[in-house]
Design an enzyme around this catalytic site. Structure first.
Site, short mmCIF file in Angstrom:
data_model
loop_
_atom_site.label_atom_id
_atom_site.label_comp_id
_atom_site.label_asym_id
_atom_site.label_seq_id
_atom_site.Cartn_x
_atom_site.Cartn_y
_atom_site.Cartn_z
N LYS A 1 0.19 5.41 8.46
CA LYS A 1 0.85 5.58 7.15
C LYS A 1 -0.19 5.70 6.04
O LYS A 1 -0.14 6.62 5.22
CB LYS A 1 1.76 4.38 6.85
CG LYS A 1 2.33 4.39 5.44
CD LYS A 1 2.83 3.03 4.97
CE LYS A 1 1.70 2.10 4.56
NZ LYS A 1 2.13 0.93 3.79
N LYS B 1 -7.58 1.44 -2.61
CA LYS B 1 -7.17 1.11 -1.24
C LYS B 1 -7.33 2.32 -0.31
O LYS B 1 -7.75 2.18 0.85
CB LYS B 1 -5.71 0.62 -1.24
CG LYS B 1 -5.14 0.26 0.15
CD LYS B 1 -5.75 -0.99 0.76
CE LYS B 1 -5.33 -1.21 2.20
NZ LYS B 1 -4.02 -1.81 2.38
N THR C 1 0.87 -1.18 0.00
CA THR C 1 0.00 0.00 0.00
C THR C 1 0.90 1.22 0.00
O THR C 1 1.67 1.44 0.94
CB THR C 1 -0.91 0.02 1.24
OG1 THR C 1 -1.82 -1.09 1.14
CG2 THR C 1 -1.72 1.31 1.32
#
Lengths: 292, 292
Positions: free
Chosen positions: A239, A171, A97
Site C-alpha cells: 500500500k 513517510k 500513512t
C-alpha cells in the site's frame, strides 16, 4: 481546561497509542469498526461511540489511525464521517500513512470549517507503538504542531516537516529507502545461499561496513531463521509503495527502483505472502529462481 | 626467519596497505604498472622490480591489489606474470575485488605448483585503507588464513568466509546490499526534492528508524551539499556489479534489483559520471526525470 479527545482506529497500532495519550484527556471518545477492540480503553473509562460523526460531536481534538486511504476517506468524508458534524476550532490529527494529496484535501476541507489538521504518519511498527518509541513525521502549521507536542511525546518523537502533506511525503521517503534496502538485503542473502556462504558469518562481516543497514541488522537474521512473521506486513508495505508511486507519477517523476520492488512484492502477494513480514521478499526471489 | 614479501599494485588502496605491512617484511619487493607510485615505499627501503614474474622470483609471500579482473589475469597468467616464475610453497593473497570464478582458477593453478592462495577483497575504501580499518573478506584454507593474520591485522579486520572464492562471493553480497541502499536513498532524495521537503530534516528523521543505513548517514549528506567526489568511484562499482551479475548468471539466478541498479549506473557513466562517487546516482535519476 476540559480536554475532550476523540480517537478513531484502535488496531495493532492505534490501540497502544490511544492508551499512551489517555492520561492527557479529560474524556476520551472512541470509534472503531470492530467495537470489541476498544474494550481495554472502555475499561479505563473511555466512551465508545458508533460513528466518526458522533466522535466529532463530542471532541475538539480528534486522532485518526486507520488502515488504507479509502478508510481515511470514509472516516472524514463518508456519510457518517467527521466532516458531517465537525465543530469549529477542532484539531484533527491523521496518523494513518496515506496519500499526501488526501492529506491536503482534508486540510482544505478543515480550513473551510475553521478547523486545523496535522498529517502525522509514524514509523516504528507495533513495537514502537507499544513502547512509545514511534518516529512521528508531521505536516501542518507550526502553532498547531506545538500545541500537540505533549500528545506526540506520549507516543514517541515528532518532527515538523513542513505544511499539510509534508508528514506523508516524509513517510514516503522513508518507505522508498526501505524498499531499496529490502531488495538489496534479500538479493544478497539469495546470492549468499546459492554461492554456499555461511549466513551468520556473512551478516557479521558486511553489516559492519558500507552495506550496514537496519534491515540487515534486524530482518536478515530472521530470514536465516526462516522467521517470516510480521514485523511490518507485506500488504501494508505494498500500500505504502503504491501511494509513493502514485504521488511520484503525479509529480511527474519515475522511480524505477521503487517500481521494481513494488512489483516483486506484488509477486509475493500472488504467492500468498501478503500477511507475512517484509523480509519474506526473499521467498519471491527464491521462487523466481527455482524450477518448481 | 627471513620474510621476502612481494606487493603488486600500489594505487589508492594498495599503497597505504603496503605501508601498513612493511614492518613485517624483511625485504619488500614491489611491482606497479606506474613505477613512480612506489616512490614512498622505495624511500623506506623496498625494492622496485619491473614485472610480477621478477617479484615471484624473490618473494614467497605475494600480495596483489590491482584494478579489474583483466589486470588480475595479466598479473597471474600473463607472459610476465607470477605463474611464470612462482616458487613452490609461496603464499599468494589477491586483495583485488574480482570474479569468484577467477579466484578459483588461480587457486587451482597455485595448487598445481605446490602453492597456496587466499582471495581477500576488502571494503572500507581509501579511508579504510589509510586508517587500517578495512574489512577483509577471505576465502581459502584456514591454516593459510591463520598464518596471514598478522598481515591482515595491520590492515584491518579479516574474517574467513570459506574456501577459495568465498571471500569474493562475500564481497559481492556486500556490493549487492549497497546497490539496494544506493537506489533507495537516491530515489528518496529525489522524491524529497520534488515534494518540497527540507533535506536535512528529512535525513535526521528517517535515518533514526527502519530506513537507517550507512549510505543515508554518510553519502546522502554529500548529495545535499552537491558533493559528488569519490568516496567509492562509479566505474569501480559498476565493475563490481557486473561481476556479481555474471556470477549470478553462472549460478543460474536472476537478481532484478541489482540488474536495474547496474543499468542506472551505466546511464550515469554515459552522462560522464564514471569518475564520480557512487552518490552521484542521483544525477542519473534527475536526468531521467528532467526535460532537458
Amino acid at each position: 481546561m476540559v480536554k475532550n479527545v476523540g480517537w478513531i482506529g484502535t488496531g495493532v497500532m492505534g490501540l497502544p497509542m490511544a492508551h499512551h495519550i489517555f492520561p492527557l484527556a479529560t474524556n476520551l471518545y472512541l470509534y472503531n469498526r470492530s467495537p470489541e477492540k476498544t474494550q481495554s480503553l472502555v475499561a479505563k473509562g473511555a466512551t465508545l461511540l458508533s460513528s466518526p460523526a458522533q466522535v466529532a460531536q463530542q471532541a475538539n481534538l480528534i486522532f485518526t489511525m486507520v488502515g488504507f486511504p479509502s478508510d481515511v476517506e470514509e472516516v472524514y468524508f463518508g456519510p457518517e464521517g467527521i466532516f458531517t458534524t465537525l465543530q469549529e476550532g477542532t484539531i484533527l490529527v491523521d496518523m494513518t500513512t496515506t496519500k499526501p494529496s488526501l492529506a491536503q484535501k482534508i486540510a482544505t476541507e478543515a480550513a473551510k470549517k475553521g478547523c486545523f489538521i496535522l498529517d502525522a504518519p509514524v514509523s516504528g511498527g507495533d513495537v514502537g507503538a507499544r513502547e512509545a518509541r514511534l518516529s512521528i513525521m508531521v505536516g501542518g502549521e507550526k502553532e498547531v504542531f506545538d500545541q500537540l507536542l505533549p500528545y506526540f511525546q506520549k507516543m514517541g518523537r515528532a518532527t515538523l516537516q513542513g505544511g499539510a502533506g509534508k508528514g506523508q511525503h516524509t513517510k514516503m521517503c522513508n518507505q522508498i529507502v526501505i524498499a531499496g534496502t529490502m531488495v538489496g538485503v534479500c538479493e544478497a542473502l539469495l546470492y549468499g545461499e546459492r554461492s554456499g556462504l555461511d549466513g551468520k558469518t556473512l551478516l557479521a562481516t558486511i553489516g559492519a561496513g558500507a552495506a550496514g543497514c537496519w534491515t540487515l541488522d534486524n530482518l536478515a537474521p530472521r530470514v536465516l531463521q526462516s522467521d517470516f512473521g510480521p514485523g511490518f506486513m507485506v500488504d501494508h508495505f505494498v500500500k505504502d509503495m503504491q501511494i509513493a508511486l502514485e504521488e511520484s507519477e503525479r509529480m511527474g517523476i519515475a522511480l524505477p527502483g521503487l517500481a521494481l520492488v513494488e512489483q516483486l512484492y506484488t509477486t509475493l502477494q500472488a504467492l500468498g505472502g501478503g500477511k507475512l513480514g517484509t523480509q519474506a521478499l526473499i521467498l519471491a526471489l527464491r521462487k523466481l529462481n527455482s524450477n518448481e
